[in-house]
Each structure stands twice: as structure tokens, then as C-alpha cells.
Write a protein that holds these residues in place. Structure first.
Motif, PDB file in Angstrom:
ATOM      1  N   SER A  54      -7.504  -8.664  -7.324  1.00  0.00           N
ATOM      2  CA  SER A  54      -7.418  -7.220  -7.584  1.00  0.00           C
ATOM      3  C   SER A  54      -5.741  -6.878  -7.795  1.00  0.00           C
ATOM      4  O   SER A  54      -4.976  -7.429  -7.026  1.00  0.00           O
ATOM      5  N   PRO A  80     -13.460   1.060  -3.015  1.00  0.00           N
ATOM      6  CA  PRO A  80     -12.666   1.573  -3.679  1.00  0.00           C
ATOM      7  C   PRO A  80     -13.140   2.324  -4.918  1.00  0.00           C
ATOM      8  O   PRO A  80     -14.290   2.081  -5.573  1.00  0.00           O
ATOM      9  N   CYS A 101      -6.001  -1.056  -6.417  1.00  0.00           N
ATOM     10  CA  CYS A 101      -6.969  -0.550  -5.760  1.00  0.00           C
ATOM     11  C   CYS A 101      -6.745   1.085  -5.358  1.00  0.00           C
ATOM     12  O   CYS A 101      -5.673   0.956  -4.593  1.00  0.00           O
ATOM     13  N   GLN A 102      -7.669   1.774  -5.616  1.00  0.00           N
ATOM     14  CA  GLN A 102      -7.657   3.253  -4.862  1.00  0.00           C
ATOM     15  C   GLN A 102      -8.841   3.007  -3.823  1.00  0.00           C
ATOM     16  O   GLN A 102      -9.871   3.087  -4.296  1.00  0.00           O
ATOM     17  N   GLN A 103      -8.305   3.225  -2.609  1.00  0.00           N
ATOM     18  CA  GLN A 103      -9.291   2.983  -1.552  1.00  0.00           C
ATOM     19  C   GLN A 103     -10.026   3.987  -1.063  1.00  0.00           C
ATOM     20  O   GLN A 103      -9.598   5.241  -1.054  1.00  0.00           O
ATOM     21  N   ASP A 107     -18.908   6.472  -2.335  1.00  0.00           N
ATOM     22  CA  ASP A 107     -18.214   5.765  -1.326  1.00  0.00           C
ATOM     23  C   ASP A 107     -18.980   5.126  -0.420  1.00  0.00           C
ATOM     24  O   ASP A 107     -19.129   5.554   0.802  1.00  0.00           O
ATOM     25  N   THR A 165      -3.667   3.631  -1.785  1.00  0.00           N
ATOM     26  CA  THR A 165      -3.578   2.876  -3.000  1.00  0.00           C
ATOM     27  C   THR A 165      -2.852   1.604  -2.618  1.00  0.00           C
ATOM     28  O   THR A 165      -1.791   1.539  -2.408  1.00  0.00           O
ATOM     29  N   THR A 209     -15.614   0.267 -10.512  1.00  0.00           N
ATOM     30  CA  THR A 209     -15.850   1.606  -9.597  1.00  0.00           C
ATOM     31  C   THR A 209     -17.357   1.739  -8.943  1.00  0.00           C
ATOM     32  O   THR A 209     -18.114   0.724  -9.207  1.00  0.00           O
ATOM     33  N   CYS A 253      -7.365  -5.729  -2.305  1.00  0.00           N
ATOM     34  CA  CYS A 253      -8.048  -4.550  -1.799  1.00  0.00           C
ATOM     35  C   CYS A 253      -8.508  -4.838  -0.422  1.00  0.00           C
ATOM     36  O   CYS A 253      -8.640  -5.871   0.075  1.00  0.00           O
ATOM     37  N   GLN A 273       0.787  -1.118  -0.139  1.00  0.00           N
ATOM     38  CA  GLN A 273      -0.072   0.139   0.014  1.00  0.00           C
ATOM     39  C   GLN A 273       0.774   1.235  -0.093  1.00  0.00           C
ATOM     40  O   GLN A 273       2.139   1.310   0.295  1.00  0.00           O
ATOM     41  N   ASN A 282     -10.674   0.066  -9.264  1.00  0.00           N
ATOM     42  CA  ASN A 282     -10.166  -1.212  -9.072  1.00  0.00           C
ATOM     43  C   ASN A 282      -9.898  -2.298 -10.152  1.00  0.00           C
ATOM     44  O   ASN A 282     -10.817  -2.455 -11.215  1.00  0.00           O
TER      45      ASN A 282
END
Length: 246
Positions: free
Chosen positions: A53, A63, A56-58, A84, A143, A80, A148, A24, A66
Motif C-alpha cells: 500500500s 480503508p 490508505c485512508q483508514q 466500513d 491517512t 475500496t 495500512c 500517518q 487504498n
């Protein structure tokens, strides 16, 4: 993030910079509330019975981006949501079924345009699908590479990749199709098993048969002599198309 496929960022088998555990980056690496691009080279070892995955942008709950292998369809995709929230519907766009090969490096890219609000997925340098994404949102958490975090639980890793990830790149703008192709940038390959007849070659993306994949058929010896005939055959070995070099 990393620009050398020979120096693997993540590996489920341990031969990497970050072994077995998801890597991460503390600060968000993908500006998902506007135009962006993210790409990675991925090599699958095999299925796990679940989605896998790569990047991933958490967000706080889910995310915003992904890049993943979808187990149900054996394909690659970007996933996506519109917000959120774990209650938001998932938005997918990706390659055709059975395009997720194991044991070979595959290049996957997602691009989003804030102007036309379109999310596009590219496989091995070529755009293969797109979908409207009209409600992009900022995800300000980590990220992650190789998995994820679970929804609403950043202490639990899910969808961990069984394989390797390398050369992860992120840009705060939408790459053009030419730029995406440039990231892939491999020489043509001879795949004789897919061509009937002698001295015929095909230039494609690792034998990819997904919709939108571009191919070129040419004489294997590189000859462009006028009158040379090339034929494309369908699976029952009947000639589908013929071309003559002029």
C-alpha cells in the motif's frame, strides 16, 4: 501533503522523512464519502509476497481508499469497500497485469465522482480503468503512507511498501483527466528498443503497455516534413500500421 518528489515521504530503506515505519496523518486526509482525488509517486524496490500500500485512508475496520501494488497481478490499483466492515466485499479497479515496474518512479491516481458514482484509476497521467462505486462512506481515522493498518487493529501495520513514496496529494473534488495528466507532466521519452527501424521514437509512459495508455509516434529529429513515413511494428516484427505525414 508533500509536493517534491526529491524529498521522499516514506522509504523502506530509511532514506526519507519517515523511515521504515508507516507515516500517518492523524486527521483524515481523503474525503472518501464524496468526490475526491488522491495521487502519489511510488517507486517499488521489489515484491514482498503480499500487496503493498502506498496511501490508505483508514476507517475503523477497513480503508475506504487504498492506493496499492497488487502482488498477484503485478499491477497498480485502487481498492475500496462498500462499507466500513471487514465482511464487505472489496472493490478494485486498476492497471493491466505486469504494469508494476520496479526501480522507477510511477505516478498513480484515484478519482471518485459523487455525481456519476464512478471510481477511476489513472497510471502515469492517463485513466486506464474505472468501476461503479455507489456506496461511498466517510472514513474518519488516519491517512497512512507506506502501508495500512490491519482490519480492526490499528496497532498492526500490514501491506507495508517495499520502496519509496513521495508527492502525495489529496483533493476534495474529482480532478479532470487534464488535471491528472498535469500532475504527471513529464517530457516525452525515446524508447528505441520498442521501435523497429531508424529515426523512429515513441512518446509513452515509461514503456507502459497497459490498456488505455496513449502513445505518439514521431520522427526522432522532430521533423514534420510531408512524405515522412512512420511504422508501428508488432512483436513478431511485422509492420502493423504505417502513417505518412501530410
Amino acid at each position: 501533503m508533500q509536493n517534491d518528489r526529491n524529498l521522499v515521504l516514506y522509504s523502506s530503506t530509511g532514506a526519507a522523512l519517515w523511515n521504515s515505519n508507516t507515516y500517518q496523518q492523524a486527521a483524515p486526509g481523503i474525503p472518501s464519502n464524496g468526490s475526491y482525488s488522491v495521487s502519489a509517486w511510488v517507486k517499488l524496490t521489489g515484491g514482498t509476497g503480499a500487496d503493498q500500500s502506498a496511501v490508505c485512508q483508514q476507517g475503523n475496520s477497513v480503508p475506504s481508499v487504498n492506493l496499492q501494488y497488487r502482488d498477484a497481478t503485478h499491477s497498480w490499483a485502487v481498492m475500496t469497500t462498500s462499507q466500513d466492515s471487514g465482511n464487505a466485499g472489496w472493490i478494485y479497479t486498476g492497471s493491466a497485469g505486469w504494469s508494476g515496474y520496479t526501480g522507477a518512479w510511477t505516478h498513480i491516481t484515484a478519482t471518485h465522482s459523487a455525481d456519476n458514482q464512478i471510481l477511476t484509476f489513472s497510471l502515469n497521467g492517463y485513466p486506464v480503468s474505472s468501476t461503479p462505486m455507489t456506496s461511498p462512506w466517510v472514513a474518519n481515522r488516519e491517512t497512512t503512507i507506506g502501508g495500512c493498518y490491519a482490519n480492526n487493529d490499528h496497532s498492526k501495520i500490514i501491506n507495508q511498501l517495499n520502496g519509496e513514496v513521495s508527492d502525495v496529494r489529496s483533493y476534495p473534488f474529482q480532478l479532470t483527466s487534464q488535471q491528472v495528466a498535469g500532475l504527471y507532466n513529464v517530457p516525452r521519452q525515446q524508447i528505441s528498443s520498442n521501435i523497429s527501424g531508424s529515426n523512429k521514437c515513441v512518446d509513452n509512459s515509461q514503456a507502459n503497455t497497459s490498456d488505455g495508455n496513449r502513445i505518439q509516434i514521431f520522427g526522432c529529429n522532430g521533423s514534420t516534413t510531408a512524405g515522412t513515413q512512420l511504422q508501428l511494428y508488432v512483436r513478431n516484427k511485422s509492420a502493423a500500421q504505417s502513417w505518412t505525414i501530410k
